[in-house]
Scaffold this active site. Structure first.
Site, mmCIF file in Angstrom:
data_model
loop_
_atom_site.group_PDB
_atom_site.id
_atom_site.type_symbol
_atom_site.label_atom_id
_atom_site.label_comp_id
_atom_site.label_asym_id
_atom_site.label_seq_id
_atom_site.Cartn_x
_atom_site.Cartn_y
_atom_site.Cartn_z
ATOM 1 N N GLY A 35 0.833 -1.241 -0.043
ATOM 2 C CA GLY A 35 -0.006 0.050 0.045
ATOM 3 C C GLY A 35 0.788 1.198 0.077
ATOM 4 O O GLY A 35 2.041 1.344 -0.469
ATOM 5 N N GLY A 40 5.372 3.935 -9.013
ATOM 6 C CA GLY A 40 5.928 2.903 -9.407
ATOM 7 C C GLY A 40 4.932 1.661 -8.972
ATOM 8 O O GLY A 40 5.220 0.613 -9.960
ATOM 9 N N HIS A 41 4.145 1.552 -8.060
ATOM 10 C CA HIS A 41 3.306 0.399 -7.964
ATOM 11 C C HIS A 41 2.075 0.481 -8.947
ATOM 12 O O HIS A 41 1.857 -0.729 -9.447
ATOM 13 C CB HIS A 41 2.278 0.679 -6.639
ATOM 14 N N ASP A 154 13.288 -3.478 -5.920
ATOM 15 C CA ASP A 154 13.621 -4.404 -4.669
ATOM 16 C C ASP A 154 14.383 -5.413 -5.598
ATOM 17 O O ASP A 154 13.798 -6.686 -5.630
ATOM 18 C CB ASP A 154 12.483 -4.967 -3.908
HETATM 19 P P1 AMP Z 1 6.111 -2.215 -1.563
HETATM 20 O O1 AMP Z 1 4.993 -1.675 -1.378
HETATM 21 O O2 AMP Z 1 7.184 -1.284 -1.401
HETATM 22 O O3 AMP Z 1 6.032 -3.727 -1.076
HETATM 23 O O4 AMP Z 1 6.142 -2.450 -3.201
HETATM 24 C C1 AMP Z 1 5.576 -3.310 -4.008
HETATM 25 C C2 AMP Z 1 5.965 -3.905 -5.418
HETATM 26 O O5 AMP Z 1 6.198 -2.464 -5.897
HETATM 27 C C3 AMP Z 1 7.174 -4.306 -5.221
HETATM 28 O O6 AMP Z 1 7.304 -5.331 -6.153
HETATM 29 C C4 AMP Z 1 8.317 -3.333 -5.599
HETATM 30 O O7 AMP Z 1 9.628 -3.733 -5.915
HETATM 31 C C5 AMP Z 1 7.413 -2.374 -6.429
HETATM 32 N N1 AMP Z 1 8.162 -0.991 -6.377
HETATM 33 C C6 AMP Z 1 8.302 -0.356 -5.416
HETATM 34 N N2 AMP Z 1 8.867 1.073 -5.803
HETATM 35 C C7 AMP Z 1 8.813 0.836 -7.051
HETATM 36 C C8 AMP Z 1 9.452 1.732 -8.177
HETATM 37 N N3 AMP Z 1 10.016 2.879 -7.802
HETATM 38 N N4 AMP Z 1 9.275 1.310 -9.297
HETATM 39 C C9 AMP Z 1 8.737 0.096 -9.663
HETATM 40 N N5 AMP Z 1 8.391 -0.669 -8.724
HETATM 41 C C10 AMP Z 1 8.372 -0.418 -7.699
#
Ligand code: AMP
Length: 287
Positions: A35, A40-41, A154
């Site tokens: 969330g 990016g998400h 990541d």
């Molecule tokens: P998180 O909510 O931080 O667990 O991220 C969820 C997904 O979004 C994971 O697969 C992350 O690698 C991806 N993610 C987070 N930040 C970015 C970004 N800046 N660009 C692309 N994917 C992202």
């Protein structure tokens, strides 16, 4: 404008919804998140839509992947805003399990991938990747998607997930999405919200320094020299450096000397109380 979107909070309801699509033969893609959504998400949702007619997104701030002194409690949460963003992005179903649903009383199983998680972020964050591997395994088994999408942001996590899916014979295609950045190069992250205005100005230097290392490697500089120079520059700008590392992009094996093929320049730093990670690809320039 507000759009209606289905939200489920139990594995039973998730499976019931996904089963309907399976019956009509629609491929399903899953995008797991914690969330606090940013572009990016949402880029991963677009990738997912390119792979499947139906997209499930999950929101779960997974306590098992946070250390006792980490930011689980203060991690940003905005469920209503996130649901709205997923609706706008064309997600079909949002899965928001509670902690009890994911880890009911008696829960005892852990998934670990030691060979890929002992160093880099795993060294600074013991048990982090075990928490990630366990929850991702559960999400994949709960949703049983045809594809699941993860960000290269990541990078170590992405390789851990590819490995566990292969090792455990989970029938899913793991798809990766490129890193989405601010115009100044800072990789989008939910944790950027923690940065003070002064730290926010400094933060893009992480990407600059990793990019300079990537360029130096492409031009034939050795891995040790490139990573030491990167660390030195970051420390000079006030970052506390966990690592600057040059790794094989498939196995994460450390590289030495001038690179002979594709490599990944990876970095993790602390800026005040915020931990930032980033990575960039590189390869030798053809002569
Ligand atoms: P998180 O909510 O931080 O667990 O991220 C969820 C997904 O979004 C994971 O697969 C992350 O690698 C991806 N993610 C987070 N930040 C970015 C970004 N800046 N660009 C692309 N994917 C992202």
């Amino acid at each position: 404008m507000s759009q209606s979107i289905a939200v489920v909070r139990t594995v039973k309801d998730l499976r019931a919804e996904v089963a309907k699509w399976r019956q009509s033969g629609d491929p399903v893609a899953l995008v797991p998140t914690m969330g606090a959504l940013h572009a990016g998400h949402l880029s991963l949702i677009a990738v997912a839509k390119g792979h499947a007619g139906r997209v499930v997104a999950s929101i779960f701030v997974n306590p098992a992947q946070f250390g006792p002194k980490e930011d689980f409690k203060r991690y940003p949460r905005d469920e209503a805003g996130d649901i709205e963003k997923f609706a706008q992005a064309g997600v079909d179903l949002v899965f928001i399990p509670g902690t009890e649903e994911m880890y009911p009383a008696g829960f005892a199983t852990r998934v670990s991938v030691p060979s890929l998680t002992e160093d880099l972020c795993g060294a600074a964050r013991p048990n982090h990747f075990e928490g990630v591997a366990t929850v991702v395994t559960k999400l994949l088994l709960q949703c049983a998607p045809d594809a699941a999408v993860f960000g290269e942001k990541d990078y170590q996590q992405l390789l851990v997930i590819k490995r566990l899916v292969s090792d455990l014979n989970i029938l899913v295609q793991i798809v990766s999405g490129p890193i989405v950045r601010e115009t100044d190069g800072l990789a989008l992250s939910s944790r950027n919200a923690y940065l003070s205005p002064a730290e926010r100005k400094t933060a893009p230097i992480l990407h600059q320094v990793l990019s300079e290392a990537a360029e130096a490697l492409a031009n034939g500089e050795g891995c040790d020299a490139a990573s030491s120079a990167g660390r030195f520059k970051l420390e000079g700008k006030g970052f506390r450096v966990d690592y600057v590392a040059i790794r094989d992009p498939e196995t994460l094996a450390p590289l030495s000397g001038p690179i002979r093929g594709p490599a990944r320049v990876m970095g993790a730093v602390h800026l005040g109380s915020t931990r930032l990670i980033d990575n960039v690809p590189t390869a030798p320039k053809s002569r």
